[in-house]
Design a protein around this motif. Structure first.
Motif, PDB file in Angstrom:
ATOM      1  N   LEU A 540       0.837  -1.203   0.000  1.00  0.00           N
ATOM      2  CA  LEU A 540       0.000   0.000   0.000  1.00  0.00           C
ATOM      3  C   LEU A 540       0.869   1.250   0.000  1.00  0.00           C
ATOM      4  O   LEU A 540       1.970   1.234   0.557  1.00  0.00           O
ATOM      5  N   PRO A 541       0.390   2.356  -0.591  1.00  0.00           N
ATOM      6  CA  PRO A 541       1.120   3.629  -0.500  1.00  0.00           C
ATOM      7  C   PRO A 541       1.083   4.153   0.937  1.00  0.00           C
ATOM      8  O   PRO A 541       0.160   3.871   1.693  1.00  0.00           O
ATOM      9  N   LEU A 796     -10.052  -4.027   6.943  1.00  0.00           N
ATOM     10  CA  LEU A 796      -8.898  -4.464   7.726  1.00  0.00           C
ATOM     11  C   LEU A 796      -8.058  -5.476   6.951  1.00  0.00           C
ATOM     12  O   LEU A 796      -6.824  -5.419   6.995  1.00  0.00           O
ATOM     13  N   ALA A 797      -8.699  -6.386   6.238  1.00  0.00           N
ATOM     14  CA  ALA A 797      -7.955  -7.379   5.447  1.00  0.00           C
ATOM     15  C   ALA A 797      -7.067  -6.684   4.412  1.00  0.00           C
ATOM     16  O   ALA A 797      -5.907  -7.074   4.215  1.00  0.00           O
ATOM     17  N   ALA A 798      -7.597  -5.661   3.747  1.00  0.00           N
ATOM     18  CA  ALA A 798      -6.803  -4.928   2.758  1.00  0.00           C
ATOM     19  C   ALA A 798      -5.605  -4.259   3.417  1.00  0.00           C
ATOM     20  O   ALA A 798      -4.490  -4.277   2.868  1.00  0.00           O
ATOM     21  N   ASP A 803      -6.052 -10.669   0.767  1.00  0.00           N
ATOM     22  CA  ASP A 803      -7.088 -10.547  -0.253  1.00  0.00           C
ATOM     23  C   ASP A 803      -8.283 -11.378   0.190  1.00  0.00           C
ATOM     24  O   ASP A 803      -8.250 -12.604   0.145  1.00  0.00           O
ATOM     25  N   LEU A 804      -9.328 -10.724   0.684  1.00  0.00           N
ATOM     26  CA  LEU A 804     -10.519 -11.414   1.177  1.00  0.00           C
ATOM     27  C   LEU A 804     -11.477 -11.649   0.021  1.00  0.00           C
ATOM     28  O   LEU A 804     -11.996 -10.709  -0.573  1.00  0.00           O
ATOM     29  N   LEU A 805     -11.709 -12.929  -0.301  1.00  0.00           N
ATOM     30  CA  LEU A 805     -12.571 -13.303  -1.418  1.00  0.00           C
ATOM     31  C   LEU A 805     -13.595 -14.319  -0.928  1.00  0.00           C
ATOM     32  O   LEU A 805     -13.443 -15.524  -1.131  1.00  0.00           O
ATOM     33  N   PRO A 806     -14.653 -13.866  -0.273  1.00  0.00           N
ATOM     34  CA  PRO A 806     -15.622 -14.807   0.285  1.00  0.00           C
ATOM     35  C   PRO A 806     -16.639 -15.284  -0.745  1.00  0.00           C
ATOM     36  O   PRO A 806     -16.806 -14.678  -1.807  1.00  0.00           O
ATOM     37  N   ARG A 807     -17.284 -16.378  -0.395  1.00  0.00           N
ATOM     38  CA  ARG A 807     -18.418 -16.867  -1.183  1.00  0.00           C
ATOM     39  C   ARG A 807     -19.672 -16.208  -0.607  1.00  0.00           C
ATOM     40  O   ARG A 807     -20.143 -16.593   0.455  1.00  0.00           O
ATOM     41  N   ILE A 808     -20.223 -15.212  -1.319  1.00  0.00           N
ATOM     42  CA  ILE A 808     -21.313 -14.403  -0.800  1.00  0.00           C
ATOM     43  C   ILE A 808     -22.616 -14.829  -1.479  1.00  0.00           C
ATOM     44  O   ILE A 808     -22.793 -14.619  -2.675  1.00  0.00           O
ATOM     45  N   ARG A 809     -23.503 -15.418  -0.707  1.00  0.00           N
ATOM     46  CA  ARG A 809     -24.752 -15.915  -1.290  1.00  0.00           C
ATOM     47  C   ARG A 809     -25.710 -14.771  -1.652  1.00  0.00           C
ATOM     48  O   ARG A 809     -26.455 -14.880  -2.602  1.00  0.00           O
ATOM     49  N   TYR A 880     -14.819   2.861  13.016  1.00  0.00           N
ATOM     50  CA  TYR A 880     -15.805   2.087  12.266  1.00  0.00           C
ATOM     51  C   TYR A 880     -16.125   2.764  10.946  1.00  0.00           C
ATOM     52  O   TYR A 880     -16.159   2.114   9.895  1.00  0.00           O
ATOM     53  N   ARG A 881     -16.361   4.052  10.970  1.00  0.00           N
ATOM     54  CA  ARG A 881     -16.718   4.766   9.738  1.00  0.00           C
ATOM     55  C   ARG A 881     -15.588   4.689   8.716  1.00  0.00           C
ATOM     56  O   ARG A 881     -15.832   4.509   7.520  1.00  0.00           O
ATOM     57  N   ALA A 882     -14.346   4.802   9.180  1.00  0.00           N
ATOM     58  CA  ALA A 882     -13.209   4.764   8.253  1.00  0.00           C
ATOM     59  C   ALA A 882     -13.030   3.367   7.673  1.00  0.00           C
ATOM     60  O   ALA A 882     -12.838   3.207   6.456  1.00  0.00           O
ATOM     61  N   PHE A 883     -13.066   2.333   8.535  1.00  0.00           N
ATOM     62  CA  PHE A 883     -12.924   0.965   8.036  1.00  0.00           C
ATOM     63  C   PHE A 883     -14.088   0.580   7.134  1.00  0.00           C
ATOM     64  O   PHE A 883     -13.909  -0.134   6.144  1.00  0.00           O
ATOM     65  N   ARG A 884     -15.285   1.047   7.469  1.00  0.00           N
ATOM     66  CA  ARG A 884     -16.449   0.745   6.640  1.00  0.00           C
ATOM     67  C   ARG A 884     -16.290   1.358   5.251  1.00  0.00           C
ATOM     68  O   ARG A 884     -16.598   0.710   4.243  1.00  0.00           O
ATOM     69  N   GLU A 885     -15.793   2.598   5.180  1.00  0.00           N
ATOM     70  CA  GLU A 885     -15.670   3.261   3.879  1.00  0.00           C
ATOM     71  C   GLU A 885     -14.614   2.583   3.017  1.00  0.00           C
ATOM     72  O   GLU A 885     -14.816   2.367   1.816  1.00  0.00           O
ATOM     73  N   LEU A 886     -13.472   2.230   3.631  1.00  0.00           N
ATOM     74  CA  LEU A 886     -12.461   1.498   2.877  1.00  0.00           C
ATOM     75  C   LEU A 886     -13.005   0.136   2.461  1.00  0.00           C
ATOM     76  O   LEU A 886     -12.758  -0.333   1.337  1.00  0.00           O
ATOM     77  N   GLY A 887     -13.762  -0.501   3.360  1.00  0.00           N
ATOM     78  CA  GLY A 887     -14.360  -1.791   3.036  1.00  0.00           C
ATOM     79  C   GLY A 887     -15.343  -1.717   1.886  1.00  0.00           C
ATOM     80  O   GLY A 887     -15.468  -2.655   1.094  1.00  0.00           O
ATOM     81  N   ARG A 888     -16.061  -0.593   1.759  1.00  0.00           N
ATOM     82  CA  ARG A 888     -16.989  -0.437   0.637  1.00  0.00           C
ATOM     83  C   ARG A 888     -16.255  -0.467  -0.696  1.00  0.00           C
ATOM     84  O   ARG A 888     -16.717  -1.093  -1.658  1.00  0.00           O
ATOM     85  N   ALA A 889     -15.125   0.216  -0.744  1.00  0.00           N
ATOM     86  CA  ALA A 889     -14.341   0.222  -1.987  1.00  0.00           C
ATOM     87  C   ALA A 889     -13.807  -1.171  -2.293  1.00  0.00           C
ATOM     88  O   ALA A 889     -13.922  -1.657  -3.425  1.00  0.00           O
ATOM     89  N   VAL A 890     -13.228  -1.821  -1.276  1.00  0.00           N
ATOM     90  CA  VAL A 890     -12.618  -3.139  -1.497  1.00  0.00           C
ATOM     91  C   VAL A 890     -13.686  -4.170  -1.847  1.00  0.00           C
ATOM     92  O   VAL A 890     -13.494  -4.998  -2.738  1.00  0.00           O
ATOM     93  N   ARG A 891     -14.820  -4.119  -1.151  1.00  0.00           N
ATOM     94  CA  ARG A 891     -15.866  -5.110  -1.441  1.00  0.00           C
ATOM     95  C   ARG A 891     -16.455  -4.926  -2.834  1.00  0.00           C
ATOM     96  O   ARG A 891     -16.764  -5.906  -3.531  1.00  0.00           O
ATOM     97  N   THR A 892     -16.614  -3.685  -3.273  1.00  0.00           N
ATOM     98  CA  THR A 892     -17.128  -3.455  -4.622  1.00  0.00           C
ATOM     99  C   THR A 892     -16.169  -4.031  -5.659  1.00  0.00           C
ATOM    100  O   THR A 892     -16.602  -4.668  -6.634  1.00  0.00           O
TER     101      THR A 892
END
Length: 1023
Positions: A540-541, A796-798, A803-809, A880-892
């Motif tokens: 990461l930078p 957090l994984a990022a 690299d978190l790659l779950p099976r999302i039903r 929470y807000r910061a991790f959630r926002e980064l998580g939104r980018a990574v999950r997308t």
């Protein structure tokens, strides 16, 4: 030793061969010099040439093209000394015994301030010696230094603690060791009792126990300055020591320190227990409230239908009164004619109203009368909405005393500037004895000022700041401004206190699980020197703008690529803007692969489970991690055999009594139980399993099964006794107990196991397993089921480089976030809503994100603790807000990859299926039962660890047998295809004997394990 390790570690380079030739005059000395060079590069010291495995020097001899007649023999002393000097010169090291001891002494002494395990201290010394480019001394030298320094350091701690405990406190602590002649238990034994299920009476009992512990003395003051690792070790040693053995400790300072450390650890744990029980009790009150509301609705359902019928009769009466009789006789009116009865009634509206009134009153009278109907309406309408909160008061009354006792027994502190809930708690405490229906929303209390004098402070219960609209509706009375309904207020405040304790917005002093998270964070000055290295490892930078630019571009590029490839993506269709993925049929195994599997299975030998454990114990040395908590050598005859029996006993869940009954008097149930209690911990069992994993990874077949870079995490429900805080029922799994949450490598071996509650979100534990995995197999890609993901976990994984790659039903119901507001796509634009990633938020809190991630990497904060706090959606929690926002980018990004890459979807399915297969295999090995008959969470955790160690030993043994079988097939002239071999799972049960006569045979295996595959990459039994 695997072919991979030989090639990577023991293959001399052309420059090294040329150098060695210039230093020697014959082939034998050339071989000896190169062997010592490569051995020193690997080990850091010069082994005796006779101890070098034949496979190593044969490989080196082959690499330098020397005939088989050139053998490795010990050279003359002068030649050996000269060769060692050559290697030291080339490696840039000097042999200085005094400096070696100085470096080792300093490293051990520094590490001993926080660590206590001798093996850990020796490893620290070895790492420091390698860093200082020193030649490593013999193991005996380091072992003796470690024992001496460790004793000196601990002696200093014992003296320090003893000097702080006054005479009165020492008397109170000494009384803990008095044994009741009737119960034959002491108060010291009571310290080790674990919390039971969170019933009201047991909650009260735990609160009383906390007060008793606090009355013994300020352990935090006595242990001030003692590193947490040392306190944990001393407490662990005290926990496995009974009163009789503790009295045998002649060093009074040590005995006192062990007791104080255990007491301090127990006080911390009991604080966690009472807060957890409090949260569970509040959750139970709310659940009962919802259930009671539903029951009341059901009970009033018939009455509701009756009242609707009465209303219908009223409407029929009014309709009859206002409809002229001639309309019924004439029939349908012509088009355009008025059908308004009121208009038709004209001037006779008074008569109509009179007639309607009589009919309405008649209908009401026939239904029971006005008073009865009004009462029925009031009863039904009271529970017509979804607000169950008015019902909580009657459920809360029995808890009132205990909840007030709780807040008086613990010190609460806010973790942010918002104190509305804490102020409300203080107001309740000040008005605990109030019995009025209404209480004021602000009161004045006396507090000690900075100079010690009493100061009047006004406390305000600002329910608008924290309570929901439904709560405010029942708390406030419009005709009584400034007053609140007391009984509802107490339930409300305690409910929000539980919520904020779980989210981390309110912390408990002296707790562990509920401690102030922000106090544990490293300052930016401490973190800044570590940032560059951390970001380099995670890829990461370091600059926040560069980071957001990186993820914005990655999201934009990924989305653009998926959009461009959409016409060719036959698996993905968008139906009404909703994505639909076609299922692909899994690839079937070829006939050749099935024949190879059958041929391999036919050649596998039958093995007893006990023999497998003994065999792997000799081959891997996993028993070296087990032993007394003091770190001394085990005083057990045939310790290896006892440890093998211990793993067999608890890994199969047979229990000591069952195993001892079949061992024909060779060992008793008490001896097996004592070994498990005093010689094993979860950490020690994990280290033993790590040894097996590392040896397994040296097998060539391990690399055939997978590269070790991918892991799957998932849980399997295991039943336990119910009288503990961990056990819960779960609608997904059924039964009552906990989850064996396991991380399984794509090489089939289990990297880490953990026993967790059923009621938690599994994603909380997904990162922890990777961080605690100490084996040489270090995956960077995580697959999991739907329960193994959440937005903060993606973030957090990022940050941790995974690299978190779950099976999302339910992936098609998730939100896809745009990289910028104006971004649009030709084909897949309907996937995205109007939501855009808030890159500014990530940049603003980048230092907070980094500090948190570095703290986790430095092992100063558990990822479980962090994610548990981040899982409660606290609006006040900036992390929470910061991790959630980064998580939104990574999950997308992850979702887009999932939609566009069929190979990725197949990989996720394949690896997660291996996890399920391991669960089944581990359950098969747990043939002693499916219930952990114990309430101690530490015991339950050890059972899962023992089962993992047992399973890994069986996998390692079976992998060796598969290697032998495959080599034998190839030797018989049948070429073996590696892809076909990769399809053979090591979870083979038909060759393992679990039952029958259990005989402990401690004879070492006759030969070293076969690690190398000698195959031709062709098809078996080709036509």
């Amino acid at each position: 030793m695997s072919a991979r390790e030989l090639a990577e570690v023991f293959t001399p380079s052309a420059a090294e061969v040329e150098w060695a030739r210039g230093k020697t005059q014959d082939d034998q000395h050339l071989l000896a010099l190169l062997v010592w060079l490569k051995a020193y590069q690997r080990l850091g010291y010069f082994p005796k040439l006779r101890d070098v495995p034949a496979v190593v020097f044969e490989h080196i001899r082959e690499m330098i093209g020397r005939p088989e007649g050139v053998v490795l023999e010990d050279a003359a002393e002068r030649s050996a000394k000269r060769h060692r000097s050559f290697v030291r010169q080339r490696m840039g090291v000097t042999y200085d015994a005094a400096r070696v001891r100085e470096v080792a002494d300093e490293a051990i002494r520094k590490a001993a301030q926080a660590k206590d395990n001798p093996a850990d201290l020796i490893n620290v010394a070895l790492e420091e010696l390698v860093r200082a480019e020193c030649e490593l001394p013999g193991y005996t030298t380091l072992d003796e230094m470690t024992k001496k320094i460790r004793t000196e350091v601990n002696r200093g701690f014992f003296t320090l603690v003893s000097s702080r405990v006054d005479a009165g406190a020492q008397v109170r602590l000494a009384r803990l060791l008095l044994v009741d002649p009737i119960t034959r238990r002491s108060a010291y034994d009571g310290l080790k009792d674990v919390a039971q299920a969170a019933s009201l009476n047991k909650f009260k009992g735990r609160l009383a126990f906390l007060r008793e512990l606090d009355a013994l003395g300020p352990t935090e003051a006595w242990l001030e300055g003692i590193p947490p690792g040392k306190i944990a070790h001393f407490a662990g040693e005290a926990r496995v020591t009974d009163v009789a053995d503790l009295r045998k400790v002649l060093d009074e300072d040590k005995r006192l320190t062990l007791i104080v450390s255990l007491l301090h650890t127990v006080r911390t744990g009991v604080r966690d227990d009472v807060v957890t029980m409090f949260c569970k009790r509040i959750a139970t009150i709310h659940k009962k409230g919802r259930d009671q509301l539903e029951a009341l609705r059901e009970a009033h359902r018939a009455e509701s239908e009756r009242l609707l019928g009465v209303f219908g009769d009223v409407l029929d009466g009014v309709r009859e009164a206002v409809t002229p009789a001639e309309l019924d006789a004439v029939g349908p009116l012509p088009d355009g004619a008025s059908t308004d009865p009121a208009a038709s009634a004209g001037s006779g509206s008074g008569d109509v109203a009179e007639r309607a009134g009589r009919l309405v009153l008649k209908a009401l009278e026939e239904a029971g009368g006005l008073d009865a109907l009004a009462a029925a309406h009031e009863a039904v309408s009271a529970y017509h909405g979804n607000n169950y909160l008015p019902l909580l008061d009657q459920l809360y009354r029995s808890h009132r005393s205990a909840l007030f006792t709780l807040v008086e027994s613990i010190d609460l502190e806010s973790t942010n500037a918002e104190r509305s809930v804490l102020d409300a708690v203080e107001c309740l405490q000040a008005q605990r004895n109030a019995r009025a229906v209404f209480v004021p929303d602000r009161i004045s209390v006396q507090r000690a000022g900075p100079d010690g004098t009493a100061v009047a402070v006004e406390l305000v219960v600002d329910v608008d700041a924290f309570a929901s609209a439904m709560w405010r509706k029942i708390l406030k009375d419009p005709v009584r401004p400034g007053l609140l309904v007391r009984r509802h207020l107490e339930v409300c405040v305690f409910s929000y206190l539980a919520s904020e304790l779980k989210s981390g917005d309110i912390a408990v002093a002296g707790s562990d699980s509920y401690a102030n998270l922000h106090d544990q964070l490293m300052s930016w000055a401490e973190c800044e020197p570590l940032v560059e290295e951390f970001c380099a490892e995670a890829g990461l930078p370091t600059d926040p703008r560069e980071l957001t630019r990186h993820y914005r571009q990655l999201l934009a590029d990924t989305a653009a690529g998926v959009d461009a490839d959409y016409p060719a993506n036959t698996d993905l269709t968008l139906e009404g803007g909703r994505p639909v993925l076609k299922r692909r049929k899994g690839a079937e195994r070829s006939k050749e692969a099935l024949k190879l599997e059958e041929a391999v299975h036919e050649r596998l030998p039958q093995r007893d489970l006990l023999d497998i454990l003994t065999r792997t114990a000799y081959q891997t040395g996993w028993t070296r991690h087990l032993g007394p908590a003091s770190g001394s050598d085990p005083k057990i005859k045939e310790a290896l055999g006892r440890y093998v029996l211990m793993v067999f006993t608890y890994g199969t869940l047979l229990g000591p009594a069952q195993v001892a009954a079949h061992m024909r008097g060779k060992v008793s149930a008490a001896e097996i139980a004592m070994t498990a209690n005093k010689h094993s911990t979860s950490d020690k069992i994990s280290k033993a399993s790590t040894d097996v994993i590392n040896e397994f990874n040296k097998l060539d077949i391990a690399s055939v099964w997978g590269d070790g870079k991918t892991v799957a995490a998932d849980g399997s429900q295991i039943e336990t006794w119910e009288n503990n805080l961990l056990a819960e029922s779960h609608i997904r799994y059924g039964g009552y107990g906990g989850l064996a949450y396991r991380h399984i490598s794509n090489t089939y071996v289990a990297l880490f196991s953990h026993f967790i509650p059923c009621g938690v979100w599994e994603a909380v534990y997904i990162i922890e397993g990777l961080l605690k995995n100490a084996s040489e197999i270090q995956p960077d890609t995580i697959h999991a089921d739907t329960q193994g993901q959440s937005l903060p976990v993606f973030g957090l994984a990022a940050l941790m480089g995974f690299d978190l790659l779950p099976r999302i039903r339910n992936w098609h119901d998730l939100i896809f976030y745009r990289p910028t507001p104006g971004t649009r796509y030709q084909h897949i634009d309907s996937l995205f809503g109007d939501e855009v990633i808030d890159w500014a938020l990530i940049e603003t809190h980048w230092t907070d994100l980094l500090r948190t991630a570095i703290l986790i990497r430095e092992n100063r904060l558990s990822s479980v603790t962090l994610l548990r706090r981040l899982g409660n959606h606290s609006r006040k929690n900036r992390l929470y807000r910061a991790f959630r926002e980064l998580g939104r980018a990574v999950r997308t990004i992850t979702l887009l990859r999932y939609l566009s890459d069929p190979d990725l979807r197949e990989q996720i399915t394949q690896v997660t299926n291996r996890n399920e297969s391991f669960h089944n295999f581990a359950d098969w090995l747990m043939f002693g039962g499916k219930l952990i008959g114990h309430n101690d969470p530490d015991y339950q955790e050890k059972i899962i660890k023992f089962n993992e160690l047992l399973a890994n030993c069986v996998i390692y043994s079976t992998a060796q047998d598969i290697t032998d079988a495959a080599n034998a097939i190839a030797a018989d002239g049948h070429p073996v295809d590696l892809d076909d071999l990769a399809a053979i799972s090591p979870y083979i049960t038909h060759v393992i004997r679990r039952f029958g006569n259990w005989i402990l045979n401690l004879t070492p295996p006759a030969a070293n394990p076969t690690t190398r595959l000698d195959l031709e990459s062709q098809v078996l039994f080709a036509p």
